[in-house]
Design a protein around this motif. Structure first.
Motif, PDB file in Angstrom:
ATOM      1  N   GLY A  93      35.533  27.100  27.033  1.00  0.00           N
ATOM      2  CA  GLY A  93      34.880  26.141  27.911  1.00  0.00           C
ATOM      3  C   GLY A  93      34.863  26.480  29.383  1.00  0.00           C
ATOM      4  O   GLY A  93      34.363  25.706  30.200  1.00  0.00           O
ATOM      5  N   TYR A  94      35.385  27.632  29.755  1.00  0.00           N
ATOM      6  CA  TYR A  94      35.320  28.059  31.153  1.00  0.00           C
ATOM      7  C   TYR A  94      33.901  28.554  31.419  1.00  0.00           C
ATOM      8  O   TYR A  94      33.356  29.350  30.663  1.00  0.00           O
ATOM      9  CB  TYR A  94      36.374  29.131  31.445  1.00  0.00           C
ATOM     10  N   THR A  95      33.306  28.057  32.498  1.00  0.00           N
ATOM     11  CA  THR A  95      31.871  28.272  32.700  1.00  0.00           C
ATOM     12  C   THR A  95      31.512  29.396  33.661  1.00  0.00           C
ATOM     13  O   THR A  95      30.350  29.799  33.709  1.00  0.00           O
ATOM     14  CB  THR A  95      31.217  26.979  33.226  1.00  0.00           C
ATOM     15  N   ASN A  96      32.466  29.890  34.430  1.00  0.00           N
ATOM     16  CA  ASN A  96      32.133  30.850  35.483  1.00  0.00           C
ATOM     17  C   ASN A  96      33.128  32.006  35.477  1.00  0.00           C
ATOM     18  O   ASN A  96      33.884  32.197  36.423  1.00  0.00           O
ATOM     19  CB  ASN A  96      32.139  30.124  36.833  1.00  0.00           C
ATOM     20  N   VAL A  97      33.127  32.762  34.379  1.00  0.00           N
ATOM     21  CA  VAL A  97      34.088  33.837  34.172  1.00  0.00           C
ATOM     22  C   VAL A  97      33.393  35.188  34.247  1.00  0.00           C
ATOM     23  O   VAL A  97      32.312  35.368  33.679  1.00  0.00           O
ATOM     24  CB  VAL A  97      34.763  33.705  32.781  1.00  0.00           C
ATOM     25  N   HIS A  98      34.030  36.125  34.938  1.00  0.00           N
ATOM     26  CA  HIS A  98      33.545  37.508  35.023  1.00  0.00           C
ATOM     27  C   HIS A  98      34.715  38.451  34.764  1.00  0.00           C
ATOM     28  O   HIS A  98      35.848  38.136  35.101  1.00  0.00           O
ATOM     29  CB  HIS A  98      33.036  37.839  36.433  1.00  0.00           C
ATOM     30  N   SER A  99      34.414  39.602  34.218  1.00  0.00           N
ATOM     31  CA  SER A  99      35.435  40.653  34.177  1.00  0.00           C
ATOM     32  C   SER A  99      35.119  41.621  35.319  1.00  0.00           C
ATOM     33  O   SER A  99      33.964  41.768  35.717  1.00  0.00           O
ATOM     34  CB  SER A  99      35.447  41.382  32.836  1.00  0.00           C
ATOM     35  N   ILE A 100      36.151  42.239  35.853  1.00  0.00           N
ATOM     36  CA  ILE A 100      35.964  43.212  36.936  1.00  0.00           C
ATOM     37  C   ILE A 100      35.660  44.562  36.311  1.00  0.00           C
ATOM     38  O   ILE A 100      36.469  45.114  35.565  1.00  0.00           O
ATOM     39  CB  ILE A 100      37.197  43.300  37.849  1.00  0.00           C
ATOM     40  N   GLN A 101      34.498  45.075  36.622  1.00  0.00           N
ATOM     41  CA  GLN A 101      34.040  46.351  36.065  1.00  0.00           C
ATOM     42  C   GLN A 101      34.987  47.485  36.468  1.00  0.00           C
ATOM     43  O   GLN A 101      35.302  47.655  37.637  1.00  0.00           O
ATOM     44  CB  GLN A 101      32.630  46.630  36.586  1.00  0.00           C
ATOM     45  N   GLY A 102      35.500  48.206  35.483  1.00  0.00           N
ATOM     46  CA  GLY A 102      36.392  49.332  35.751  1.00  0.00           C
ATOM     47  C   GLY A 102      37.858  48.969  35.812  1.00  0.00           C
ATOM     48  O   GLY A 102      38.716  49.840  35.799  1.00  0.00           O
ATOM     49  N   GLY A 103      38.166  47.674  35.926  1.00  0.00           N
ATOM     50  CA  GLY A 103      39.535  47.202  35.892  1.00  0.00           C
ATOM     51  C   GLY A 103      40.425  47.709  37.015  1.00  0.00           C
ATOM     52  O   GLY A 103      39.967  48.118  38.088  1.00  0.00           O
ATOM     53  N   MET A 104      41.714  47.673  36.755  1.00  0.00           N
ATOM     54  CA  MET A 104      42.724  48.048  37.753  1.00  0.00           C
ATOM     55  C   MET A 104      42.609  49.514  38.146  1.00  0.00           C
ATOM     56  O   MET A 104      42.840  49.856  39.305  1.00  0.00           O
ATOM     57  CB  MET A 104      44.128  47.751  37.212  1.00  0.00           C
ATOM     58  N   ASP A 105      42.246  50.366  37.203  1.00  0.00           N
ATOM     59  CA  ASP A 105      42.090  51.784  37.547  1.00  0.00           C
ATOM     60  C   ASP A 105      41.037  51.967  38.635  1.00  0.00           C
ATOM     61  O   ASP A 105      41.260  52.686  39.616  1.00  0.00           O
ATOM     62  CB  ASP A 105      41.717  52.614  36.309  1.00  0.00           C
ATOM     63  N   ALA A 106      39.891  51.306  38.483  1.00  0.00           N
ATOM     64  CA  ALA A 106      38.824  51.423  39.478  1.00  0.00           C
ATOM     65  C   ALA A 106      39.243  50.784  40.799  1.00  0.00           C
ATOM     66  O   ALA A 106      38.960  51.322  41.876  1.00  0.00           O
ATOM     67  CB  ALA A 106      37.544  50.771  38.956  1.00  0.00           C
ATOM     68  N   TRP A 107      39.917  49.638  40.725  1.00  0.00           N
ATOM     69  CA  TRP A 107      40.401  48.950  41.928  1.00  0.00           C
ATOM     70  C   TRP A 107      41.324  49.862  42.728  1.00  0.00           C
ATOM     71  O   TRP A 107      41.176  50.023  43.937  1.00  0.00           O
ATOM     72  CB  TRP A 107      41.121  47.672  41.511  1.00  0.00           C
ATOM     73  N   ASP A 108      42.270  50.462  42.035  1.00  0.00           N
ATOM     74  CA  ASP A 108      43.238  51.360  42.666  1.00  0.00           C
ATOM     75  C   ASP A 108      42.551  52.620  43.208  1.00  0.00           C
ATOM     76  O   ASP A 108      42.827  53.052  44.329  1.00  0.00           O
ATOM     77  CB  ASP A 108      44.330  51.722  41.660  1.00  0.00           C
ATOM     78  N   ASP A 109      41.632  53.191  42.435  1.00  0.00           N
ATOM     79  CA  ASP A 109      40.904  54.392  42.871  1.00  0.00           C
ATOM     80  C   ASP A 109      40.090  54.142  44.141  1.00  0.00           C
ATOM     81  O   ASP A 109      39.877  55.053  44.934  1.00  0.00           O
ATOM     82  CB  ASP A 109      39.971  54.901  41.769  1.00  0.00           C
ATOM     83  N   ALA A 110      39.641  52.900  44.319  1.00  0.00           N
ATOM     84  CA  ALA A 110      38.857  52.545  45.512  1.00  0.00           C
ATOM     85  C   ALA A 110      39.750  52.215  46.704  1.00  0.00           C
ATOM     86  O   ALA A 110      39.257  51.826  47.761  1.00  0.00           O
ATOM     87  CB  ALA A 110      37.951  51.356  45.190  1.00  0.00           C
ATOM     88  N   ASP A 111      41.062  52.365  46.523  1.00  0.00           N
ATOM     89  CA  ASP A 111      42.033  52.082  47.579  1.00  0.00           C
ATOM     90  C   ASP A 111      42.013  50.636  48.057  1.00  0.00           C
ATOM     91  O   ASP A 111      42.299  50.346  49.216  1.00  0.00           O
ATOM     92  CB  ASP A 111      41.874  53.040  48.768  1.00  0.00           C
ATOM     93  N   HIS A 112      41.681  49.716  47.150  1.00  0.00           N
ATOM     94  CA  HIS A 112      41.789  48.305  47.469  1.00  0.00           C
ATOM     95  C   HIS A 112      43.270  47.931  47.408  1.00  0.00           C
ATOM     96  O   HIS A 112      44.072  48.615  46.796  1.00  0.00           O
ATOM     97  CB  HIS A 112      40.960  47.460  46.491  1.00  0.00           C
ATOM     98  N   PRO A 113      43.656  46.826  48.035  1.00  0.00           N
ATOM     99  CA  PRO A 113      45.080  46.476  48.085  1.00  0.00           C
ATOM    100  C   PRO A 113      45.680  46.256  46.706  1.00  0.00           C
ATOM    101  O   PRO A 113      45.056  45.673  45.825  1.00  0.00           O
ATOM    102  CB  PRO A 113      45.116  45.184  48.908  1.00  0.00           C
ATOM    103  N   VAL A 114      46.895  46.758  46.552  1.00  0.00           N
ATOM    104  CA  VAL A 114      47.655  46.600  45.310  1.00  0.00           C
ATOM    105  C   VAL A 114      49.057  46.119  45.691  1.00  0.00           C
ATOM    106  O   VAL A 114      49.693  46.708  46.561  1.00  0.00           O
ATOM    107  CB  VAL A 114      47.753  47.936  44.529  1.00  0.00           C
ATOM    108  N   HIS A 115      49.481  45.053  45.041  1.00  0.00           N
ATOM    109  CA  HIS A 115      50.846  44.553  45.261  1.00  0.00           C
ATOM    110  C   HIS A 115      51.777  45.287  44.309  1.00  0.00           C
ATOM    111  O   HIS A 115      51.583  45.237  43.088  1.00  0.00           O
ATOM    112  CB  HIS A 115      50.905  43.043  44.996  1.00  0.00           C
ATOM    113  N   LYS A 116      52.748  45.966  44.869  1.00  0.00           N
ATOM    114  CA  LYS A 116      53.728  46.695  44.063  1.00  0.00           C
ATOM    115  C   LYS A 116      55.101  46.130  44.353  1.00  0.00           C
ATOM    116  O   LYS A 116      55.680  46.406  45.402  1.00  0.00           O
ATOM    117  CB  LYS A 116      53.674  48.197  44.358  1.00  0.00           C
ATOM    118  N   PRO A 117      55.606  45.293  43.422  1.00  0.00           N
ATOM    119  CA  PRO A 117      56.914  44.642  43.649  1.00  0.00           C
ATOM    120  C   PRO A 117      58.056  45.621  43.760  1.00  0.00           C
ATOM    121  O   PRO A 117      58.024  46.710  43.337  1.00  0.00           O
ATOM    122  CB  PRO A 117      57.079  43.746  42.427  1.00  0.00           C
TER     123      PRO A 117
END
Length: 117
Positions: A93-117
Motif C-alpha cells: 500500500g505504499y504509493t510513492n516508492v522508488h529503488s535507487i538505481q545501482g544501489g550502494m555500490d553506485a552511491w559509493d562510486d559517485a563519492d556521495h556521503p557514506v556514514h561509516k560507524p
C-alpha cells in the motif's frame, strides 16, 4: 534473477543524481534493505535499516513508514533486493516508492556521503 527483472518492470527506479538531490533536501525516507553487517560497514547517512528478509514484518510498525504516501527510496548493494523490496512495499500500500538505481555500490562510486560507524 527473473524475479528481480519482473520486480523492476513493476516499480520505479530513481537515478543516482536525482536520489542524491532528494537525500540532500531531506524530502524522502531512505530504507537500506541490506543485511546488518552490510549496513554496519557503511550506509547512506540518515538511512533506516530494515533488512529485506524482515521488511514485511517491520514496515507497518516502523515510525518512518507511517505515512504510506510519503516518498520512499530503497537501496541495497546493487539494486536487486531493493527492486524486490520496492515491489513488496507497493503491494503493501505504499504509493510513492522508488529503488535507487545501482544501489550502494553506485552511491559509493559517485563519492556521495557514506556514514561509516
Amino acid at each position: 534473477m527473473e524475479l528481480v527483472k519482473e520486480a523492476k518492470a513493476e516499480i520505479r527506479e530513481m537515478d543516482l543524481q536525482q536520489a542524491h538531490g532528494k537525500h540532500q533536501s531531506e524530502e524522502v525516507v531512505i530504507i537500506d534493505v541490506r543485511e546488518t553487517h552490510e549496513f554496519s560497514g557503511g550506509h547512506i547517512p540518515g538511512a533506516h535499516h530494515i533488512s529485506r528478509g524482515m521488511l514485511e514484518f517491520k514496515a507497518d510498525s516502523h515510525p518512518a513508514l507511517k505515512d504510506k504516501d510519503r516518498e520512499i527510496l530503497v537501496y541495497c548493494k546493487t539494486g536487486g533486493r531493493a527492486a524486490l523490496a520496492a515491489q513488496q512495499l507497493k503491494k503493501m500500500g505504499y504509493t510513492n516508492v522508488h529503488s535507487i538505481q545501482g544501489g550502494m555500490d553506485a552511491w559509493d562510486d559517485a563519492d556521495h556521503p557514506v556514514h561509516k560507524p
